[in-house]
Write a protein that holds these residues in place. Structure first.
Motif, PDB file in Angstrom:
ATOM      1  N   THR A  55      36.083  75.745 -35.214  1.00 43.09           N
ATOM      2  CA  THR A  55      34.902  76.171 -34.460  1.00 43.09           C
ATOM      3  C   THR A  55      33.853  76.808 -35.354  1.00 43.09           C
ATOM      4  O   THR A  55      32.668  76.625 -35.137  1.00 43.09           O
ATOM      5  CB  THR A  55      35.275  77.167 -33.353  1.00 43.09           C
ATOM      6  OG1 THR A  55      35.913  78.291 -33.938  1.00 43.09           O
ATOM      7  CG2 THR A  55      36.186  76.517 -32.331  1.00 43.09           C
ATOM      8  N   VAL A  56      34.290  77.562 -36.337  1.00 45.56           N
ATOM      9  CA  VAL A  56      33.358  78.216 -37.250  1.00 45.56           C
ATOM     10  C   VAL A  56      34.091  78.490 -38.563  1.00 45.56           C
ATOM     11  O   VAL A  56      35.282  78.762 -38.579  1.00 45.56           O
ATOM     12  CB  VAL A  56      32.788  79.528 -36.647  1.00 45.56           C
ATOM     13  CG1 VAL A  56      33.865  80.567 -36.442  1.00 45.56           C
ATOM     14  CG2 VAL A  56      31.658  80.092 -37.507  1.00 45.56           C
ATOM     15  N   ARG A  83      28.349  85.124 -41.089  1.00 44.20           N
ATOM     16  CA  ARG A  83      29.391  84.118 -41.382  1.00 44.20           C
ATOM     17  C   ARG A  83      30.172  84.529 -42.632  1.00 44.20           C
ATOM     18  O   ARG A  83      30.516  83.710 -43.476  1.00 44.20           O
ATOM     19  CB  ARG A  83      28.777  82.730 -41.585  1.00 44.20           C
ATOM     20  CG  ARG A  83      28.063  82.177 -40.367  1.00 44.20           C
ATOM     21  CD  ARG A  83      29.075  81.820 -39.281  1.00 44.20           C
ATOM     22  NE  ARG A  83      28.433  81.474 -38.032  1.00 44.20           N
ATOM     23  CZ  ARG A  83      28.307  80.252 -37.574  1.00 44.20           C
ATOM     24  NH1 ARG A  83      28.754  79.245 -38.257  1.00 44.20           N
ATOM     25  NH2 ARG A  83      27.727  80.046 -36.413  1.00 44.20           N
ATOM     26  N   GLN A 153      31.797  83.868 -30.986  1.00 41.50           N
ATOM     27  CA  GLN A 153      32.462  82.613 -31.337  1.00 41.50           C
ATOM     28  C   GLN A 153      33.552  82.219 -30.347  1.00 41.50           C
ATOM     29  O   GLN A 153      34.205  81.193 -30.511  1.00 41.50           O
ATOM     30  CB  GLN A 153      33.054  82.706 -32.756  1.00 41.50           C
ATOM     31  CG  GLN A 153      32.022  82.962 -33.832  1.00 41.50           C
ATOM     32  CD  GLN A 153      30.948  81.897 -33.860  1.00 41.50           C
ATOM     33  OE1 GLN A 153      31.224  80.704 -33.723  1.00 41.50           O
ATOM     34  NE2 GLN A 153      29.697  82.320 -34.040  1.00 41.50           N
TER      35      GLN A 153
END
Length: 167
Positions: A55-56, A83, A153
């Motif tokens: 997802t990330v 991030r 997220q």
């Protein structure tokens, strides 16, 4: 005598010019900046996995020594961006406990077992707090990310991580 006067005059001019260049302006602060900035070093990448799909992905600093684990995010004002995170890999899976003393930024603390599955998330931790944030089950990895990351997220218990060290 003339030569002695010339040398004395030259030395005097050099001394005056040195004082003018080296002396701080009275309007400037002479207080030294003693704040030690600990730079973020990207040492790896970590992906959060939900339902088998990434997802990330975030940049990681890896706290894999006792001193780095002890320091963590203490005395840092945050991550380079939303991030980024810090990974704490441990030799053994066991209950983990983290605290926020000397940590000036709120974090989400993600506790992960030896199978890379998230066991629980301590969200929006309190900066400078002596409160202990503990894993609900034995954990082998802990990931610190900016506060709110888990919610933004959609991270949940049971999601997984996959990480690697950069060459």
């Amino acid at each position: 005598m003339r030569r002695l006067f010339g040398l004395t005059l030259s030395a005097g001019l050099l001394l005056l010019s040195g004082l003018a260049c080296g002396a701080p302006d009275s309007s400037e602060s002479t207080e030294a900046d003693t704040t030690e900035t600990i730079p973020f070093t990207t040492e790896g990448r970590l992906a959060f996995i939900q339902d088998g799909d990434s997802t990330v992905t975030i940049d990681l600093e890896i706290a894999d020594t006792d001193s780095a684990r002890e320091r963590g995010m203490m005395q840092r004002t945050g991550f380079p961006n939303d991030r980024s995170g810090m990974l704490f890999p441990f030799d053994k899976e066991r209950p983990q406990s983290f605290w926020m003393s000397n940590t000036p930024v709120a974090l989400d603390i993600v506790f992960v077992d030896a199978d890379s599955q998230i066991v629980n998330i301590a969200k929006y931790t309190t900066p400078f707090s002596n409160e202990r944030y503990e894993s609900d089950a034995p954990a082998r990895f802990v990931v610190e990310v900016p506060a709110g990351f888990a919610d933004s997220q959609g991270l949940l218990e049971g999601d997984r991580i996959r990480w690697r060290r950069l060459e």
